[in-house]
Scaffold this motif. Structure first.
Motif, PDB file in Angstrom:
ATOM      1  N   ARG A   8       5.390  12.441 -16.274  1.00 15.03           N
ATOM      2  CA  ARG A   8       6.223  13.882 -16.092  1.00 15.03           C
ATOM      3  C   ARG A   8       5.292  15.036 -16.042  1.00 15.03           C
ATOM      4  O   ARG A   8       5.801  15.973 -15.132  1.00 15.03           O
ATOM      5  CB  ARG A   8       7.163  14.115 -17.199  1.00 15.03           C
ATOM      6  N   LYS A   9       4.237  15.088 -16.768  1.00 17.57           N
ATOM      7  CA  LYS A   9       3.159  16.126 -16.519  1.00 17.57           C
ATOM      8  C   LYS A   9       2.600  16.468 -15.052  1.00 17.57           C
ATOM      9  O   LYS A   9       2.525  17.527 -14.931  1.00 17.57           O
ATOM     10  CB  LYS A   9       2.184  15.941 -17.774  1.00 17.57           C
ATOM     11  N   ALA A  10       2.498  15.245 -14.559  1.00 12.55           N
ATOM     12  CA  ALA A  10       1.911  15.388 -13.278  1.00 12.55           C
ATOM     13  C   ALA A  10       3.039  15.999 -12.060  1.00 12.55           C
ATOM     14  O   ALA A  10       2.698  16.686 -11.262  1.00 12.55           O
ATOM     15  CB  ALA A  10       1.301  13.899 -12.649  1.00 12.55           C
ATOM     16  N   VAL A  11       4.207  15.417 -12.460  1.00 11.59           N
ATOM     17  CA  VAL A  11       5.380  15.803 -11.567  1.00 11.59           C
ATOM     18  C   VAL A  11       5.490  17.306 -11.780  1.00 11.59           C
ATOM     19  O   VAL A  11       5.538  18.313 -10.781  1.00 11.59           O
ATOM     20  CB  VAL A  11       6.632  15.055 -11.788  1.00 11.59           C
ATOM     21  N   ARG A  12       5.839  18.085 -12.995  1.00 11.85           N
ATOM     22  CA  ARG A  12       5.641  19.178 -13.340  1.00 11.85           C
ATOM     23  C   ARG A  12       4.446  20.188 -12.674  1.00 11.85           C
ATOM     24  O   ARG A  12       4.703  21.272 -12.194  1.00 11.85           O
ATOM     25  CB  ARG A  12       5.794  19.588 -14.905  1.00 11.85           C
ATOM     26  N   LYS A  13       3.289  19.586 -12.793  1.00 11.79           N
ATOM     27  CA  LYS A  13       2.312  20.183 -12.305  1.00 11.79           C
ATOM     28  C   LYS A  13       2.135  20.482 -10.780  1.00 11.79           C
ATOM     29  O   LYS A  13       1.973  21.638 -10.346  1.00 11.79           O
ATOM     30  CB  LYS A  13       0.795  19.394 -12.632  1.00 11.79           C
ATOM     31  N   LEU A  14       2.634  19.580 -10.104  1.00 12.12           N
ATOM     32  CA  LEU A  14       2.881  19.585  -8.604  1.00 12.12           C
ATOM     33  C   LEU A  14       3.869  20.610  -8.251  1.00 12.12           C
ATOM     34  O   LEU A  14       3.951  21.128  -7.528  1.00 12.12           O
ATOM     35  CB  LEU A  14       3.172  18.111  -8.050  1.00 12.12           C
ATOM     36  N   CYS A  15       4.977  20.493  -9.125  1.00  3.61           N
ATOM     37  CA  CYS A  15       6.411  21.255  -8.655  1.00  3.61           C
ATOM     38  C   CYS A  15       6.025  22.957  -9.186  1.00  3.61           C
ATOM     39  O   CYS A  15       6.788  23.608  -8.523  1.00  3.61           O
ATOM     40  CB  CYS A  15       7.282  20.865  -9.114  1.00  3.61           C
ATOM     41  N   ALA A  16       4.968  23.283 -10.196  1.00  6.77           N
ATOM     42  CA  ALA A  16       5.233  24.556 -10.845  1.00  6.77           C
ATOM     43  C   ALA A  16       4.715  25.723  -9.735  1.00  6.77           C
ATOM     44  O   ALA A  16       5.014  26.509 -10.063  1.00  6.77           O
ATOM     45  CB  ALA A  16       3.935  24.381 -11.886  1.00  6.77           C
ATOM     46  N   LYS A  17       3.884  25.113  -8.686  1.00  8.35           N
ATOM     47  CA  LYS A  17       3.376  26.339  -7.786  1.00  8.35           C
ATOM     48  C   LYS A  17       4.921  26.753  -6.824  1.00  8.35           C
ATOM     49  O   LYS A  17       4.864  27.800  -6.260  1.00  8.35           O
ATOM     50  CB  LYS A  17       2.705  25.725  -6.766  1.00  8.35           C
ATOM     51  N   PHE A  18       6.122  25.961  -7.083  1.00  8.55           N
ATOM     52  CA  PHE A  18       7.194  26.583  -6.453  1.00  8.55           C
ATOM     53  C   PHE A  18       8.160  27.530  -7.344  1.00  8.55           C
ATOM     54  O   PHE A  18       8.914  28.144  -6.726  1.00  8.55           O
ATOM     55  CB  PHE A  18       8.065  25.422  -5.821  1.00  8.55           C
ATOM     56  N   GLY A  19       7.829  27.620  -8.560  1.00 12.53           N
ATOM     57  CA  GLY A  19       8.652  28.552  -9.496  1.00 12.53           C
ATOM     58  C   GLY A  19       8.689  27.980 -10.864  1.00 12.53           C
ATOM     59  O   GLY A  19       8.087  27.019 -11.255  1.00 12.53           O
ATOM     60  N   THR A  20       9.419  28.458 -11.665  1.00 12.31           N
ATOM     61  CA  THR A  20       9.913  28.333 -12.860  1.00 12.31           C
ATOM     62  C   THR A  20      10.578  26.849 -13.061  1.00 12.31           C
ATOM     63  O   THR A  20      11.655  27.045 -12.618  1.00 12.31           O
ATOM     64  CB  THR A  20      10.375  29.306 -13.712  1.00 12.31           C
ATOM     65  N   ARG A  25      13.136  15.409 -15.475  1.00 12.70           N
ATOM     66  CA  ARG A  25      13.574  14.074 -15.963  1.00 12.70           C
ATOM     67  C   ARG A  25      13.012  12.782 -15.106  1.00 12.70           C
ATOM     68  O   ARG A  25      13.089  12.938 -13.836  1.00 12.70           O
ATOM     69  CB  ARG A  25      14.821  13.982 -16.259  1.00 12.70           C
ATOM     70  N   ARG A  26      12.275  11.790 -15.803  1.00 17.36           N
ATOM     71  CA  ARG A  26      11.647  10.885 -15.017  1.00 17.36           C
ATOM     72  C   ARG A  26      12.312   9.626 -15.026  1.00 17.36           C
ATOM     73  O   ARG A  26      12.634   9.258 -16.177  1.00 17.36           O
ATOM     74  CB  ARG A  26      10.169  10.820 -15.562  1.00 17.36           C
TER      75      ARG A  26
END
Length: 85
Positions: A8-20, A25-26
């Motif tokens: 989940r941490k990798a998914v969150r890091k990838l998506c964080a540049k688009f917003g909050t 959920r994985r």
């Protein structure tokens, strides 16, 4: 789909540049292997949908789509004690 080893941490890091990000959920069991990501606004969601199309994460090509919101199951009111009378 995501790799079985993607966290989940990798998914969150990838998506964080688009917003909050509100939540990630994985889901791993069965196919498709996916993650549901919630953003704090519709504009951030739209930016993520456009930005993540055909992006690769850990060697796997991603597909970004909007998933419908699942409604809560409504509990039925029970009648009687189940003795058939």
């Amino acid at each position: 789909g995501l790799s079985f080893d993607t966290k989940r941490k990798a998914v969150r890091k990838l998506c964080a540049k688009f917003g909050t990000i509100v939540s990630v959920r994985r889901y791993v069991q069965g196919a498709p292997r996916r993650a549901d990501i919630s953003f704090s606004s519709a504009s951030e969601l739209k930016a993520a949908l456009e930005g993540l199309q055909d992006t690769e994460l850990e060697g796997r090509k991603l597909k970004a789509v909007i998933t419908p919101v699942q409604e809560e199951a409504v509990e039925k009111k029970k009648k009687g004690k189940g003795k058939g009378k």
